[in-house]
Design a protein around this motif. Structure first.
Motif, PDB file in Angstrom:
ATOM      1  N   ALA A 176     -18.152 -11.789 -43.028  1.00 49.73           N
ATOM      2  CA  ALA A 176     -16.803 -12.354 -43.058  1.00 49.73           C
ATOM      3  C   ALA A 176     -16.543 -13.220 -41.832  1.00 49.73           C
ATOM      4  O   ALA A 176     -15.933 -14.298 -41.914  1.00 49.73           O
ATOM      5  CB  ALA A 176     -15.767 -11.229 -43.145  1.00 49.73           C
ATOM      6  N   LEU A 177     -17.021 -12.740 -40.659  1.00 55.48           N
ATOM      7  CA  LEU A 177     -16.831 -13.506 -39.427  1.00 55.48           C
ATOM      8  C   LEU A 177     -17.592 -14.822 -39.480  1.00 55.48           C
ATOM      9  O   LEU A 177     -17.094 -15.862 -39.043  1.00 55.48           O
ATOM     10  CB  LEU A 177     -17.289 -12.666 -38.237  1.00 55.48           C
ATOM     11  CG  LEU A 177     -17.081 -13.275 -36.848  1.00 55.48           C
ATOM     12  CD1 LEU A 177     -15.599 -13.550 -36.604  1.00 55.48           C
ATOM     13  CD2 LEU A 177     -17.631 -12.367 -35.766  1.00 55.48           C
ATOM     14  N   ARG A 178     -18.811 -14.770 -40.041  1.00 55.93           N
ATOM     15  CA  ARG A 178     -19.596 -15.993 -40.170  1.00 55.93           C
ATOM     16  C   ARG A 178     -18.881 -17.001 -41.078  1.00 55.93           C
ATOM     17  O   ARG A 178     -18.790 -18.201 -40.764  1.00 55.93           O
ATOM     18  CB  ARG A 178     -20.968 -15.649 -40.733  1.00 55.93           C
ATOM     19  CG  ARG A 178     -21.976 -16.803 -40.631  1.00 55.93           C
ATOM     20  CD  ARG A 178     -23.327 -16.402 -41.179  1.00 55.93           C
ATOM     21  NE  ARG A 178     -23.896 -15.281 -40.463  1.00 55.93           N
ATOM     22  CZ  ARG A 178     -24.080 -14.077 -40.982  1.00 55.93           C
ATOM     23  NH1 ARG A 178     -23.720 -13.837 -42.238  1.00 55.93           N
ATOM     24  NH2 ARG A 178     -24.600 -13.105 -40.278  1.00 55.93           N
ATOM     25  N   ASN A 179     -18.335 -16.474 -42.197  1.00 57.53           N
ATOM     26  CA  ASN A 179     -17.596 -17.362 -43.098  1.00 57.53           C
ATOM     27  C   ASN A 179     -16.358 -17.927 -42.420  1.00 57.53           C
ATOM     28  O   ASN A 179     -15.995 -19.095 -42.595  1.00 57.53           O
ATOM     29  CB  ASN A 179     -17.203 -16.602 -44.363  1.00 57.53           C
ATOM     30  CG  ASN A 179     -18.415 -16.199 -45.182  1.00 57.53           C
ATOM     31  OD1 ASN A 179     -19.458 -16.858 -45.109  1.00 57.53           O
ATOM     32  ND2 ASN A 179     -18.301 -15.127 -45.959  1.00 57.53           N
ATOM     33  N   LYS A 180     -15.693 -17.049 -41.623  1.00 60.60           N
ATOM     34  CA  LYS A 180     -14.490 -17.498 -40.924  1.00 60.60           C
ATOM     35  C   LYS A 180     -14.818 -18.587 -39.903  1.00 60.60           C
ATOM     36  O   LYS A 180     -14.072 -19.556 -39.745  1.00 60.60           O
ATOM     37  CB  LYS A 180     -13.838 -16.297 -40.236  1.00 60.60           C
ATOM     38  CG  LYS A 180     -12.455 -16.586 -39.689  1.00 60.60           C
ATOM     39  CD  LYS A 180     -11.808 -15.319 -39.185  1.00 60.60           C
ATOM     40  CE  LYS A 180     -10.392 -15.598 -38.684  1.00 60.60           C
ATOM     41  NZ  LYS A 180      -9.752 -14.362 -38.187  1.00 60.60           N
ATOM     42  N   ILE A 181     -15.963 -18.395 -39.208  1.00 61.06           N
ATOM     43  CA  ILE A 181     -16.375 -19.405 -38.227  1.00 61.06           C
ATOM     44  C   ILE A 181     -16.660 -20.730 -38.919  1.00 61.06           C
ATOM     45  O   ILE A 181     -16.278 -21.805 -38.435  1.00 61.06           O
ATOM     46  CB  ILE A 181     -17.605 -18.897 -37.452  1.00 61.06           C
ATOM     47  CG1 ILE A 181     -17.201 -17.742 -36.524  1.00 61.06           C
ATOM     48  CG2 ILE A 181     -18.239 -20.013 -36.636  1.00 61.06           C
ATOM     49  CD1 ILE A 181     -18.367 -17.063 -35.855  1.00 61.06           C
ATOM     50  N   GLN A 182     -17.323 -20.643 -40.071  1.00 62.26           N
ATOM     51  CA  GLN A 182     -17.596 -21.869 -40.822  1.00 62.26           C
ATOM     52  C   GLN A 182     -16.299 -22.540 -41.257  1.00 62.26           C
ATOM     53  O   GLN A 182     -16.157 -23.761 -41.173  1.00 62.26           O
ATOM     54  CB  GLN A 182     -18.466 -21.540 -42.034  1.00 62.26           C
ATOM     55  CG  GLN A 182     -19.883 -21.095 -41.674  1.00 62.26           C
ATOM     56  CD  GLN A 182     -20.686 -20.688 -42.892  1.00 62.26           C
ATOM     57  OE1 GLN A 182     -20.155 -20.611 -44.008  1.00 62.26           O
ATOM     58  NE2 GLN A 182     -21.985 -20.427 -42.690  1.00 62.26           N
ATOM     59  N   ALA A 183     -15.339 -21.680 -41.717  1.00 64.59           N
ATOM     60  CA  ALA A 183     -14.054 -22.237 -42.130  1.00 64.59           C
ATOM     61  C   ALA A 183     -13.327 -22.880 -40.951  1.00 64.59           C
ATOM     62  O   ALA A 183     -12.703 -23.939 -41.072  1.00 64.59           O
ATOM     63  CB  ALA A 183     -13.187 -21.143 -42.761  1.00 64.59           C
TER      64      ALA A 183
END
Length: 311
Positions: A127-134
């Motif tokens: 989730a954090l990786r996706n959030k960073i990408q977002a």
């Protein structure tokens, strides 16, 4: 036969005969008396030696009995100690098994909890990786927006200059409006209306006064019978009504539909009148409505009237 052999043997050999001082000397056996004396001496020596050995054996046996008793006691003590040690060892083994079972269960629970936490950590990591990408995408978008805003700022500066000019025009307009309001405030508001004919059958809700004598500020409507306040202020209203013949008539001055004062006219053309002072906001309405009774009396010069003015 055995005795003969012994006697022959003793006669044939030389033996040791102890003297009175305890020393022994070699003396050849010459007679039976010597033989008997020798035998007696030997018997005495043997008996003495045997007694010593018997006493020694008795003492040894006593010591051995005491040792055996002590050994039995020690064996009993060791047996008891062994049983206690065995019971203690069994209890410790039982406790160790219970503790091992508990530790095994705790280890299983810890492994399960660790697996759960690892799974949660992996999910949070994803989730954090996706959030960073977002966020990276958002930052890129914001960079684009910043560029657009820079262009908008330049445009806003141009618009601001135009607005400044418009504000100056608006301030001038407000001054003109204030001047007009002061002129309007000085304009009087007053009206007087009346009935120029009588009616014995009137039984309505609002009493509409069609004959307008005065209407400063144009607040009264002869079609609806209502006065509408053109501006905020303190107003005075009065109504006068004459009942028709034997009928009675009760009229109310109403402010936005709420009765404030009432006239009271009984039969025989009785006159009822009342007055009220009201605080009105712009747009408030005041009218005369029937409370009870019917009909009214008036003439070409109005007798039944409705008036009001701004203080």
């Amino acid at each position: 036969m055995w005795s003969r052999f012994v006697l022959g043997f003793l006669l044939a050999i030389t033996t040791l005969i102890p003297e009175s001082d305890g020393e022994t000397v070699k003396t050849p056996l010459k007679s039976k008396a010597d033989i008997f004396r020798l035998l007696l001496n030997q018997e005495t020596l043997i008996r003495s030696a045997l007694e010593k050995k018997v006493f020694g054996l008795v003492n040894d046996v006593g010591d051995m009995k005491e040792i055996m008793i002590n050994n039995k006691k020690e064996i009993v003590y060791l047996k008891n100690e062994n049983q206690e040690l065995k019971a203690k060892t069994i209890k410790q083994l039982r406790d160790a098994r219970i503790k091992m079972t508990t530790l095994k269960k705790e280890n299983q629970d810890l492994q399960a909890e660790t697996s759960k936490q690892l799974k949660i950590a992996e999910e949070e990591s994803v989730a954090l990786r996706n959030k960073i990408q977002a966020l990276n995408a958002k930052f890129q978008s914001q960079a684009n927006v910043t560029n657009l805003l820079s262009a908008d700022v330049e445009e806003s500066k141009k618009t601001h200059r135009k607005l400044s000019s418009a504000v100056l025009s608006l301030e001038s307009f407000q001054k003109n409006i204030s001047l007009l309001r002061s002129l309007v405030k000085d304009t009087p508001v007053a009206f007087t209306t009346g009935m120029t004919s009588s009616s014995s059958s009137w039984y309505g809700d609002i009493l509409v006064f069609p004959h307008v004598i005065t209407n400063k500020g144009q607040g009264y409507s002869s079609s609806s019978g209502k006065f509408t306040a053109p501006r905020d202020g303190t107003y005075v209203f009065t109504v006068t009504a004459v009942s028709w013949s034997s009928y009675y008539l009760h009229l109310d001055i109403a402010h936005n539909g709420v009765s404030k004062v009432r006239t009271y006219s009984q039969n025989s053309y009785q006159t009822g009148t009342n007055l009220v002072v009201l605080e009105l906001d712009r747009g408030d309405a005041v009218w005369v409505k029937r409370h009870s009774g019917q009909g009214y009396y008036s003439g070409s010069v109005p007798i039944t009237t409705f008036s009001g003015f701004l203080l």
